[in-house]
Design a protein around this motif. Sequence first.
Motif, short mmCIF file in Angstrom:
data_model
loop_
_atom_site.label_atom_id
_atom_site.label_comp_id
_atom_site.label_asym_id
_atom_site.label_seq_id
_atom_site.Cartn_x
_atom_site.Cartn_y
_atom_site.Cartn_z
N GLY A 1 7.00 16.90 7.20
CA GLY A 1 5.90 16.08 6.72
C GLY A 1 6.55 14.83 6.37
N CYS A 2 5.93 14.28 5.58
CA CYS A 2 6.15 12.73 5.07
C CYS A 2 7.59 12.79 4.32
N ARG A 3 8.42 11.90 4.72
CA ARG A 3 9.77 11.79 4.43
C ARG A 3 9.80 11.46 2.80
N PHE A 4 8.77 10.76 2.56
CA PHE A 4 8.92 10.39 0.97
C PHE A 4 8.46 11.38 0.01
N ALA A 5 7.89 12.34 0.72
CA ALA A 5 6.93 13.43 -0.21
C ALA A 5 7.87 13.84 -1.62
N ALA A 6 9.22 14.12 -1.34
CA ALA A 6 9.79 14.49 -2.59
C ALA A 6 10.03 13.48 -3.83
N ARG A 7 9.92 12.13 -3.29
CA ARG A 7 9.84 11.18 -4.45
C ARG A 7 8.56 10.63 -4.81
N CYS A 8 7.52 10.89 -3.92
CA CYS A 8 6.07 10.20 -4.05
C CYS A 8 5.36 10.91 -5.06
N PRO A 9 4.75 10.09 -6.30
CA PRO A 9 3.81 10.49 -7.44
C PRO A 9 2.35 10.87 -6.75
N PHE A 10 2.15 10.56 -5.60
CA PHE A 10 0.91 11.05 -4.89
C PHE A 10 0.96 12.31 -4.08
N ALA A 11 2.02 12.69 -3.82
CA ALA A 11 2.33 13.95 -2.86
C ALA A 11 1.28 14.79 -3.14
N GLU A 12 0.59 15.56 -2.05
CA GLU A 12 -0.18 16.51 -1.96
C GLU A 12 0.05 17.57 -1.04
N TYR B 1 3.49 14.86 9.31
CA TYR B 1 4.07 13.32 8.97
C TYR B 1 2.70 12.50 9.33
N PRO B 2 2.67 11.47 8.44
CA PRO B 2 1.47 10.57 8.60
C PRO B 2 1.85 9.44 9.58
N THR B 3 1.13 9.55 10.64
CA THR B 3 1.45 8.45 11.74
C THR B 3 1.16 7.05 11.34
N MET C 1 0.80 -1.41 -0.02
CA MET C 1 -0.06 -0.03 0.14
C MET C 1 0.78 1.36 -0.11
N HIS C 2 1.84 1.41 0.83
CA HIS C 2 2.50 2.71 1.04
C HIS C 2 3.21 2.73 -0.70
N PRO C 3 3.20 4.09 -1.01
CA PRO C 3 3.77 4.17 -2.34
C PRO C 3 5.58 3.79 -2.53
N SER D 1 2.17 4.12 7.03
CA SER D 1 2.21 5.59 7.37
C SER D 1 2.13 6.45 6.02
N CYS D 2 0.72 6.56 5.44
CA CYS D 2 0.44 7.58 4.45
C CYS D 2 -0.76 7.93 4.63
N TRP D 3 -0.86 9.25 4.06
CA TRP D 3 -2.04 10.14 4.29
C TRP D 3 -3.12 9.73 3.26
N ARG D 4 -2.70 8.83 2.27
CA ARG D 4 -3.94 8.10 1.29
C ARG D 4 -4.20 6.84 1.83
N ALA D 5 -3.76 6.42 2.82
CA ALA D 5 -4.11 4.99 3.11
C ALA D 5 -5.42 4.97 3.68
S1 SF4 Z 1 1.82 10.77 2.92
FE1 SF4 Z 1 1.59 8.99 1.18
S2 SF4 Z 1 0.92 10.11 -0.62
FE2 SF4 Z 1 1.68 11.68 0.86
S3 SF4 Z 1 3.72 11.84 0.19
FE3 SF4 Z 1 3.87 10.39 1.83
S4 SF4 Z 1 3.68 8.52 0.87
FE4 SF4 Z 1 3.15 9.99 -0.66
#
Ligand code: SF4
Length: 339
Positions: free
Chosen positions: A297-308, A315-317, A260-262, A328-332
């Motif tokens: 924020g989310c540490r993957f945001a700079a590489r994530c295609p779904f970042a908003e 940070y998404p708990t 599930m996590h990007p 740990s993702c806001w879209r989950a």
């Molecule tokens: S919270 Fe989820 S959608 Fe947002 S940047 Fe991180 S991994 Fe991507």
Amino acid sequence: MWGALKHMPDERKGINVASVLAVRGLTIGMPDSPPIVDKVDLDLRPGCITCLVGESGSGKSLTALSLMRLLPPGIGLQADMLELDGEDLRELDDARMNVIRGDRMAMVFQEPMTALNPVMTVGEQITEALRVHKGMDQASADIAALDMFRQVQIPAAETRLNAYPHQLSGGMRQRVMIAIALVCRPSVLIADEPTTALDVTIQSQILRLIDALRVELGMAVLLITHNLSLVAEIADEVVVMYAGRIVERAPRDALFGDPMHPYTLALFAAMPRADGRGHPLATIGGQVPSHGERLSGCRFAARCPFAEARCMETYPTLREIRQGHWISCWRAPLEDHVS
Ligand code: SF4
Ligand SMILES: Nc1ncnc2c1ncn2[C@@H]1O[C@H](COP(=O)(O)OP(=O)(O)O)[C@@H](O)[C@H]1O
Ligand SMILES: [Mg+2]
């Protein structure tokens, strides 16, 4: 290649039993700088293999070392819980930790020379472990050491007991280190990329051995590896780390069946299919941010295609979205993802 690795029947796996090593809120870092590893939870269960995956620099090795209380000088740990069979490891002094290390918990490192003593024969090193931890006399320790060398399939084991580490090949040294790690029958084995430097046949033999002993001894294993094909075959639970945090954690089938996590999706997309071997995660654009560069924020945001927008801010708990499946993702849950 890994197809022959056998799994315990589900009912014998300890997935629902109490963990032998329970870790909560493990945070690792240097004073006055952002944490390198941040609030990691782990549960190592008897007879189960937990695989820890993630790119280089995500904090896997420091996590492993911290569990053994072997962090490099200047790097410390804090945790809400770090318990081995109910015993709090956080405040134990070195003398007590030395009793636990090598006996109830053992570690296999990527580079065996860091763990072996260059001026003792490997036979002296393995029998010393038995004498110190198990109180064996030399004669009994010699017999047990020879037996363990044979179990790790060291050819001409009797002769090799008299060798110094530098007289052995890399593959042989790795087996020696695994023999020393396993000879006291630890409850927990921590293996940090134990076979990365070895050729494929030896990798396979060593992993089969660890897998067999896990079943035989009911040992809990934490295995750090880049080889996702192996993880898919051998893991009971998979923990995905990114930039010092767990981004997804799930039983093996849930993780591979419904990632599930990007970041996990990107890892799987980078996984080679043809020969089944893992390789560096070259196809994910960008790099893991170092611990000095991490934003709120989310540490993957700079590489994530779904970042908003919200991903950059907070940070998404880590949330348990299904039983045992944490993300740990806001879209989950990502209902619309396409694998
Ligand atoms: S919270 Fe989820 S959608 Fe947002 S940047 Fe991180 S991994 Fe991507
Ligand atoms: N001895 C050390 N001193 C300072 N920083 C370190 C040390 N070891 C590791 N680090 C930092 O911790 C990060 C995580 O390292 P590590 O646990 O080795 O990652 P991994 O095993 O996932 O590749 C590294 O990127 C580095 O920034
Ligand atoms: Mg490492």
